[in-house]
Scaffold this active site. Sequence first.
Site, PDB file in Angstrom:
ATOM      1  CE  LYS A  23     -12.820  66.997  47.009  1.00 12.97           C
ATOM      2  NZ  LYS A  23     -13.789  65.941  46.623  1.00 12.97           N
ATOM      3  CB  SER A 168     -19.816  58.520  37.675  1.00 13.30           C
ATOM      4  OG  SER A 168     -19.391  58.377  39.019  1.00 13.30           O
ATOM      5  CG  ASP A 316     -15.407  68.206  40.706  1.00  9.89           C
ATOM      6  OD1 ASP A 316     -16.615  67.929  40.549  1.00  9.89           O
ATOM      7  OD2 ASP A 316     -14.565  67.384  41.095  1.00  9.89           O
TER       8      ASP A 316
HETATM    9  O1  SPQ Z   1     -16.242  63.458  46.644  1.00  8.72           O
HETATM   10  P1  SPQ Z   1     -17.304  64.369  46.147  1.00  8.72           P
HETATM   11  O2  SPQ Z   1     -18.094  64.934  47.275  1.00  8.72           O
HETATM   12  O3  SPQ Z   1     -18.205  63.719  45.123  1.00  8.72           O
HETATM   13  O4  SPQ Z   1     -16.552  65.611  45.436  1.00  8.72           O
HETATM   14  C1  SPQ Z   1     -16.600  66.221  44.120  1.00  8.72           C
HETATM   15  C2  SPQ Z   1     -16.016  67.678  44.339  1.00  8.72           C
HETATM   16  O5  SPQ Z   1     -16.526  68.681  43.839  1.00  8.72           O
HETATM   17  O6  SPQ Z   1     -14.980  67.729  44.989  1.00  8.72           O
HETATM   18  C3  SPQ Z   1     -17.984  66.265  43.471  1.00  8.72           C
HETATM   19  F1  SPQ Z   1     -18.870  66.883  44.096  1.00  8.72           F
HETATM   20  O7  SPQ Z   1     -15.670  65.614  43.212  1.00  8.72           O
HETATM   21  C4  SPQ Z   1     -15.856  64.323  42.597  1.00  8.72           C
HETATM   22  C5  SPQ Z   1     -16.012  64.493  41.095  1.00  8.72           C
HETATM   23  O8  SPQ Z   1     -17.094  65.318  40.755  1.00  8.72           O
HETATM   24  C6  SPQ Z   1     -14.622  63.507  42.903  1.00  8.72           C
HETATM   25  C7  SPQ Z   1     -14.458  62.332  42.012  1.00  8.72           C
HETATM   26  C8  SPQ Z   1     -13.465  61.286  42.357  1.00  8.72           C
HETATM   27  O9  SPQ Z   1     -12.540  61.536  43.150  1.00  8.72           O
HETATM   28  O10 SPQ Z   1     -13.573  60.178  41.793  1.00  8.72           O
HETATM   29  C9  SPQ Z   1     -15.157  62.191  40.828  1.00  8.72           C
HETATM   30  C10 SPQ Z   1     -16.189  63.149  40.396  1.00  8.72           C
HETATM   31  O11 SPQ Z   1     -17.479  62.646  40.714  1.00  8.72           O
HETATM   32  P2  SPQ Z   1     -18.278  61.617  39.759  1.00  8.72           P
HETATM   33  O12 SPQ Z   1     -19.657  61.559  40.363  1.00  8.72           O
HETATM   34  O13 SPQ Z   1     -18.275  62.237  38.409  1.00  8.72           O
HETATM   35  O14 SPQ Z   1     -17.607  60.336  39.795  1.00  8.72           O
END
Ligand code: SPQ
Length: 429
Positions: A23, A168, A316
């Site tokens: 994704k 993040s 995740d």
């Molecule tokens: O895109 P979204 O809704 O934030 O999706 C999630 C998931 O579970 O699929 C988190 F809820 O994944 C994020 C992940 O937790 C996807 C991501 C990325 O593609 O950069 C990074 C992570 O989030 P973060 O807040 O740690 O940057």
Amino acid sequence: MGAMNLDKNKRSLRGEISVPGDKSISHRSVMFGALANGITKVENFLPGDDCLSTISCFRQLGVEIEQEGSRVVVFGKGFEGLSEPEGILDVGNSGTTIRLLMGILSGRPFHSVLMGDHSIGKRPMTRVTKPLSLMGANISGRKEGEYTPLSISGQQLNSIEYKLPVASAQVKSAIILAGLQAEGETTIIEPEKTRDHTERMIRQFGGEVTTNGLAVSVRGGQSLTAANVSVPGDISSAAFFLAAGAIIPDSKIILKNVGLNPTRTGILDVLTAMGADITIEPYQTESGEPAGDITVAFSTLKGTVVEGSLIPRLIDEIPIIALIATQADGITVIKDAAELKVKETNRIDTVVAELAKLGARLEATEDGMIIYGNTFLKGGEAVSSHGDHRIGMMLAIGALLCTKDVSLEQAEAISVSYPSFFDDLQKLF
Ligand code: SPQ
């Protein structure tokens, strides 16, 4: 909201599947395809709801994109190729779409409005608006920019050096995308290493980004060139079958072409520490992302501690790790994971509440949870994804261990990241 009745089923899972494309990488392939000059072809793109939201936002920004299943072609015209959208950009349920778009749109010379669904409306945005504002961005939103809808008036940006207060990848990526449009060099210092798909993709598209320990730097004014992207399978989707293979007696599952980027493989480290029977066969890949086949078989597991720099590498996967822990000997402790509270749902609360309905024994802590192992899951009570795809898939796997039927409410949320989840599960029966 639809409910799905999950068969009580103690049969083993055996066979081979290829989980859909990653994704995070699918989102970025469309974004970088749009920002590069030329035609980007993407293979094994994830046609899940979140990535389709990214495509529709970029179409609204004037980018021509063809999509048929997992094949995507993006006709990029550089940052300058984006134009002012006529309507509101709807990111649906996707945190990645909105946060990375904020970085891109902050530097474009037009006005745009971003919003998403009910869950997006509760996710924190100040973590992105704050560094972008330091770069000169003009962003406003509800509660002083914390929540959607967000309104962005693009500006000429300046570079910054910024220490991220939370680990993040989305915030890091938003700053990098703004940094590519800023004057001078932008540096981000992470508290812990997070997924680096953005950095890898910039290099794949002919750009330059330097990393030095926890610091990532990017120079503004670079132009990117179209590339062909072959997206590896999503390890976060594979995680549900890794769990199923490890905890359902007599199971053996082969997962083909799974992404093995070290910033994402924390789940493999945890399963190995718990004593799982896992074999990894890496491929020689030419693209910027490592991949390979993973075989998992049932074995006796033991509890573990999941904490520190491991957390961003499996953030995740924590819902499914909680389920695995219910079947291990002893106690599993998850710490340093307060970020779970600001995902699609508060994943500490939803995991604890829904797993308890299946019969698990676990408790929430301030920054994680404590899970007691060797638990008999009985089922018999309806559970809900609460609109969170990862909670939905975790509960569907958990239901396979239950002796009574389980009804899963809001099962449709699973299509956010894994539309073919139940078809793949069926292949293994
Ligand atoms: O895109 P979204 O809704 O934030 O999706 C999630 C998931 O579970 O699929 C988190 F809820 O994944 C994020 C992940 O937790 C996807 C991501 C990325 O593609 O950069 C990074 C992570 O989030 P973060 O807040 O740690 O940057």
